[in-house]
Design a protein around this motif. Structure first.
Motif, PDB file in Angstrom:
ATOM      1  N   UNK A 139       0.842  -1.192   0.000  1.00 45.70           N
ATOM      2  CA  UNK A 139       0.000   0.000   0.000  1.00 45.70           C
ATOM      3  C   UNK A 139       0.880   1.246   0.000  1.00 45.70           C
ATOM      4  N   UNK A 140       0.251   2.401  -0.185  1.00 44.60           N
ATOM      5  CA  UNK A 140       1.008   3.644  -0.124  1.00 44.60           C
ATOM      6  C   UNK A 140       1.584   3.833   1.268  1.00 44.60           C
ATOM      7  N   UNK A 141       2.852   4.219   1.306  1.00 47.67           N
ATOM      8  CA  UNK A 141       3.572   4.464   2.552  1.00 47.67           C
ATOM      9  C   UNK A 141       4.268   5.809   2.408  1.00 47.67           C
ATOM     10  N   UNK A 142       4.254   6.579   3.474  1.00 51.74           N
ATOM     11  CA  UNK A 142       4.918   7.878   3.485  1.00 51.74           C
ATOM     12  C   UNK A 142       6.216   7.742   4.257  1.00 51.74           C
ATOM     13  N   UNK A 143       7.319   8.193   3.642  1.00 51.28           N
ATOM     14  CA  UNK A 143       8.618   8.075   4.298  1.00 51.28           C
ATOM     15  C   UNK A 143       9.310   9.433   4.344  1.00 51.28           C
ATOM     16  N   UNK A 144      10.159   9.548   5.319  1.00 48.86           N
ATOM     17  CA  UNK A 144      10.969  10.752   5.496  1.00 48.86           C
ATOM     18  C   UNK A 144      11.848  10.961   4.266  1.00 48.86           C
ATOM     19  N   UNK A 145      12.000  12.228   3.888  1.00 53.09           N
ATOM     20  CA  UNK A 145      12.824  12.563   2.721  1.00 53.09           C
ATOM     21  C   UNK A 145      13.607  13.839   2.994  1.00 53.09           C
ATOM     22  N   UNK A 146      14.614  14.060   2.152  1.00 51.23           N
ATOM     23  CA  UNK A 146      15.350  15.321   2.186  1.00 51.23           C
ATOM     24  C   UNK A 146      15.221  15.983   0.817  1.00 51.23           C
ATOM     25  N   UNK A 147      15.165  17.295   0.829  1.00 55.33           N
ATOM     26  CA  UNK A 147      15.049  18.090  -0.385  1.00 55.33           C
ATOM     27  C   UNK A 147      16.274  18.982  -0.476  1.00 55.33           C
ATOM     28  N   UNK A 148      16.970  18.906  -1.603  1.00 53.83           N
ATOM     29  CA  UNK A 148      18.221  19.648  -1.800  1.00 53.83           C
ATOM     30  C   UNK A 148      17.994  20.740  -2.846  1.00 53.83           C
ATOM     31  N   UNK A 149      18.369  21.951  -2.494  1.00 52.62           N
ATOM     32  CA  UNK A 149      18.187  23.099  -3.369  1.00 52.62           C
ATOM     33  C   UNK A 149      19.502  23.468  -4.043  1.00 52.62           C
ATOM     34  N   UNK A 150      19.439  24.168  -5.199  1.00 60.21           N
ATOM     35  CA  UNK A 150      20.657  24.501  -5.942  1.00 60.21           C
ATOM     36  C   UNK A 150      21.698  25.292  -5.152  1.00 60.21           C
ATOM     37  N   UNK A 151      21.274  26.049  -4.131  1.00 57.81           N
ATOM     38  CA  UNK A 151      22.227  26.827  -3.343  1.00 57.81           C
ATOM     39  C   UNK A 151      22.841  26.027  -2.193  1.00 57.81           C
ATOM     40  N   UNK A 152      22.569  24.710  -2.151  1.00 60.69           N
ATOM     41  CA  UNK A 152      23.160  23.849  -1.129  1.00 60.69           C
ATOM     42  C   UNK A 152      22.303  23.684   0.124  1.00 60.69           C
ATOM     43  N   UNK A 153      21.225  24.401   0.217  1.00 60.32           N
ATOM     44  CA  UNK A 153      20.356  24.275   1.389  1.00 60.32           C
ATOM     45  C   UNK A 153      19.545  22.984   1.300  1.00 60.32           C
ATOM     46  N   UNK A 154      19.247  22.412   2.449  1.00 61.55           N
ATOM     47  CA  UNK A 154      18.524  21.149   2.549  1.00 61.55           C
ATOM     48  C   UNK A 154      17.347  21.343   3.498  1.00 61.55           C
ATOM     49  N   UNK A 155      16.220  20.765   3.140  1.00 59.79           N
ATOM     50  CA  UNK A 155      15.031  20.829   3.984  1.00 59.79           C
ATOM     51  C   UNK A 155      14.432  19.433   4.112  1.00 59.79           C
ATOM     52  N   UNK A 156      13.790  19.137   5.257  1.00 65.54           N
ATOM     53  CA  UNK A 156      13.118  17.841   5.413  1.00 65.54           C
ATOM     54  C   UNK A 156      11.786  17.820   4.672  1.00 65.54           C
ATOM     55  N   UNK A 157      11.293  16.619   4.466  1.00 64.64           N
ATOM     56  CA  UNK A 157       9.994  16.465   3.827  1.00 64.64           C
ATOM     57  C   UNK A 157       9.572  15.009   3.852  1.00 64.64           C
ATOM     58  N   UNK A 158       8.648  14.674   2.952  1.00 61.70           N
ATOM     59  CA  UNK A 158       8.176  13.294   2.845  1.00 61.70           C
ATOM     60  C   UNK A 158       7.865  12.975   1.396  1.00 61.70           C
ATOM     61  N   UNK A 159       7.938  11.686   1.080  1.00 58.66           N
ATOM     62  CA  UNK A 159       7.538  11.182  -0.228  1.00 58.66           C
ATOM     63  C   UNK A 159       6.697   9.924  -0.033  1.00 58.66           C
ATOM     64  N   UNK A 160       5.928   9.606  -1.065  1.00 61.47           N
ATOM     65  CA  UNK A 160       5.065   8.431  -1.040  1.00 61.47           C
ATOM     66  C   UNK A 160       5.741   7.299  -1.800  1.00 61.47           C
ATOM     67  N   UNK A 161       5.695   6.103  -1.239  1.00 63.30           N
ATOM     68  CA  UNK A 161       6.183   4.907  -1.914  1.00 63.30           C
ATOM     69  C   UNK A 161       4.987   4.081  -2.400  1.00 63.30           C
TER      70      UNK A 161
END
Length: 164
Positions: free
Chosen positions: A53-75
Motif C-alpha cells: 500500500x502507499x507508505x509515506x517516508x521521510x525525505x530530504x530536499x536539496x536546493x541549488x544553493x546547497x540548502x537542505x530541507x526535510x519532507x516526505x515522499x510516497x512509496x
C-alpha cells in the motif's frame, strides 16, 4: 503500553518523521470515531519491505544553493512527481509539489514559488531522496523537480508543471 498515534495525512510534519520515519494509511480503522480515509499511523520499519500500500517516508530536499530541507515522499504509488507526491516541510508551511488533476491558479503557483525562493533564490531543480535506503544503498525514492506538477491526462499519465 504502546501509545496509539493517529493523524490526518495533511498534518504530518518534520517532527512526526523524526519520531517515526514511515507512516501508512489506517485503512482498517476507518470505522473508528474521528478517523477516515486520510488517517495515518506509524509503520514499523520491519513492515516496510513487505508493504504494497502507499507508505509515506521521510525525505530530504536539496536546493541549488546547497540548502537542505526535510519532507516526505510516497512509496508504492509510482516513480514520478505524481507517484512520489513530494512534500517539503518549511517553517511556515508544508508545500506539496503535486496538485492532483486540477491545474493550479497563477496566484497559487506564484505563492508556491515565492515560498521556495525563501530557501533558494533560484529554486530549480529541487532534488529529493528518501531518507530510507535499499539493502544496496539506493534511496527508496528519488527525483528532480522543476515546478508545481499536475495531471493533465489520466489515461496517459501526462503531467505538466509551472515554475512561475
Amino acid at each position: 503500553m504502546v501509545r496509539r498515534i493517529r493523524k490526518q495525512v495533511n498534518e504530518l510534519c518534520a517532527a512526526d518523521f523524526e519520531a517515526h520515519p514511515c507512516w501508512e494509511y489506517a485503512e482498517d480503522e476507518e470505522h473508528r470515531k474521528d478517523q477516515d480515509e486520510c488517517t495515518v499511523r506509524p509503520l514499523a520499519l520491519e513492515a516496510l519491505a513487505g508493504a504494497t500500500q502507499q507508505v509515506f517516508v521521510q525525505a530530504i530536499f536539496c536546493f541549488p544553493n546547497g540548502r537542505v530541507r526535510p519532507g516526505m515522499v510516497t512509496l508504492n504509488a509510482g516513480s514520478g512527481p505524481d507517484g512520489h507526491q513530494p512534500v517539503v516541510f518549511l517553517p511556515e508551511a508544508s508545500l506539496a509539489f503535486y496538485e492532483g488533476s486540477l491545474a493550479p491558479s497563477a496566484s497559487a503557483v506564484k505563492q508556491f514559488v515565492s515560498a521556495l525562493k525563501k530557501v533558494s533564490p533560484t529554486p530549480w531543480p529541487v532534488r529529493y531522496a528518501s531518507a530510507l535506503f535499499t539493502a544496496q544503498g539506493a534511496p527508496l525514492a528519488a527525483g528532480s523537480l522543476d515546478g508545481l506538477y499536475w495531471l493533465v491526462d489520466w489515461q496517459t499519465g501526462a503531467l505538466r508543471h509551472a515554475a512561475g
